[in-house]
Design a protein around this motif. Sequence first.
Motif, PDB file in Angstrom:
ATOM      1  N   ALA A  20      88.258 -20.790  59.646  1.00 57.73           N
ATOM      2  CA  ALA A  20      88.108 -21.315  61.001  1.00 57.73           C
ATOM      3  C   ALA A  20      87.263 -20.395  61.868  1.00 57.73           C
ATOM      4  O   ALA A  20      87.285 -19.175  61.714  1.00 57.73           O
ATOM      5  N   THR A  21      86.521 -21.026  62.787  1.00 57.71           N
ATOM      6  CA  THR A  21      85.752 -20.271  63.776  1.00 57.71           C
ATOM      7  C   THR A  21      86.343 -20.500  65.161  1.00 57.71           C
ATOM      8  O   THR A  21      87.096 -21.447  65.389  1.00 57.71           O
ATOM      9  N   PRO A  47      84.864 -25.269  63.082  1.00 63.15           N
ATOM     10  CA  PRO A  47      85.624 -25.000  64.306  1.00 63.15           C
ATOM     11  C   PRO A  47      87.122 -25.204  64.085  1.00 63.15           C
ATOM     12  O   PRO A  47      87.539 -26.193  63.486  1.00 63.15           O
ATOM     13  N   GLY A  48      87.905 -24.245  64.556  1.00 61.30           N
ATOM     14  CA  GLY A  48      89.349 -24.335  64.379  1.00 61.30           C
ATOM     15  C   GLY A  48      90.144 -23.966  65.614  1.00 61.30           C
ATOM     16  O   GLY A  48      91.362 -23.935  65.582  1.00 61.30           O
ATOM     17  N   SER A  49      89.468 -23.701  66.714  1.00 63.82           N
ATOM     18  CA  SER A  49      90.157 -23.317  67.952  1.00 63.82           C
ATOM     19  C   SER A  49      89.825 -24.292  69.065  1.00 63.82           C
ATOM     20  O   SER A  49      88.729 -24.853  69.116  1.00 63.82           O
ATOM     21  N   SER A  50      90.801 -24.500  69.927  1.00 57.80           N
ATOM     22  CA  SER A  50      90.650 -25.407  71.076  1.00 57.80           C
ATOM     23  C   SER A  50      90.228 -26.802  70.639  1.00 57.80           C
ATOM     24  O   SER A  50      89.331 -27.418  71.209  1.00 57.80           O
ATOM     25  N   ILE A  51      90.903 -27.322  69.614  1.00 59.21           N
ATOM     26  CA  ILE A  51      90.603 -28.653  69.076  1.00 59.21           C
ATOM     27  C   ILE A  51      91.514 -29.678  69.750  1.00 59.21           C
ATOM     28  O   ILE A  51      92.738 -29.571  69.700  1.00 59.21           O
ATOM     29  N   PHE A  66      95.055 -25.131  67.480  1.00 58.16           N
ATOM     30  CA  PHE A  66      94.164 -24.263  66.722  1.00 58.16           C
ATOM     31  C   PHE A  66      94.715 -24.055  65.324  1.00 58.16           C
ATOM     32  O   PHE A  66      95.887 -24.302  65.063  1.00 58.16           O
ATOM     33  N   GLY A  67      93.850 -23.601  64.424  1.00 64.35           N
ATOM     34  CA  GLY A  67      94.260 -23.248  63.074  1.00 64.35           C
ATOM     35  C   GLY A  67      93.286 -23.761  62.028  1.00 64.35           C
ATOM     36  O   GLY A  67      92.465 -24.629  62.297  1.00 64.35           O
ATOM     37  N   THR A  68      93.401 -23.198  60.836  1.00 62.51           N
ATOM     38  CA  THR A  68      92.558 -23.694  59.750  1.00 62.51           C
ATOM     39  C   THR A  68      92.921 -25.133  59.409  1.00 62.51           C
ATOM     40  O   THR A  68      92.104 -25.873  58.871  1.00 62.51           O
ATOM     41  N   SER A  69      94.133 -25.539  59.774  1.00 58.66           N
ATOM     42  CA  SER A  69      94.516 -26.937  59.564  1.00 58.66           C
ATOM     43  C   SER A  69      93.728 -27.872  60.474  1.00 58.66           C
ATOM     44  O   SER A  69      93.692 -29.076  60.244  1.00 58.66           O
ATOM     45  N   MET A  70      93.070 -27.349  61.488  1.00 56.06           N
ATOM     46  CA  MET A  70      92.189 -28.143  62.343  1.00 56.06           C
ATOM     47  C   MET A  70      90.755 -28.105  61.823  1.00 56.06           C
ATOM     48  O   MET A  70      90.006 -29.054  61.977  1.00 56.06           O
ATOM     49  N   ALA A  71      90.362 -27.011  61.197  1.00 57.30           N
ATOM     50  CA  ALA A  71      89.011 -26.883  60.653  1.00 57.30           C
ATOM     51  C   ALA A  71      88.833 -27.744  59.402  1.00 57.30           C
ATOM     52  O   ALA A  71      87.778 -28.344  59.197  1.00 57.30           O
TER      53      ALA A  71
END
Length: 83
Positions: A20-21, A47-51, A66-71
Motif C-alpha cells: 500500500a501507498t 493506494p491504500g490510505s484515505s480510501i 486504510f490498509g493493504t486490504s484497500m489497495a
Amino acid sequence: NVDACAVSPASSEFAYTVAATALPSVGYLDARAEYSNFGECCNIFAPGSSILTAHVECDTCTATVFGTSMATPLVSGSVALML
C-alpha cells in the motif's frame, strides 16, 4: 511493516503481493505506507490510505479507511479490466 518475503502468504511464489501507498504529509508523490510490508516479494503498489468505501451501517453510508486490504481491490479491478 515487515519484509513480505518473511511472511505467508506474501512469500509464496504463487502470490501476487500488493503493498500500500499513502500520500506524505508534505509533497504530492505517494510513498510506501508506514503499515505496509515491503521487499522483493511485493509485486505492485497501490493506494491504500484515505480510501472512501461503502460502510455496513446503511445502504448509503461510507467510511474512509486504510490498509493493504484497500489497495488489493484496486489492483484486482485493474487486472480484470486488462483481461
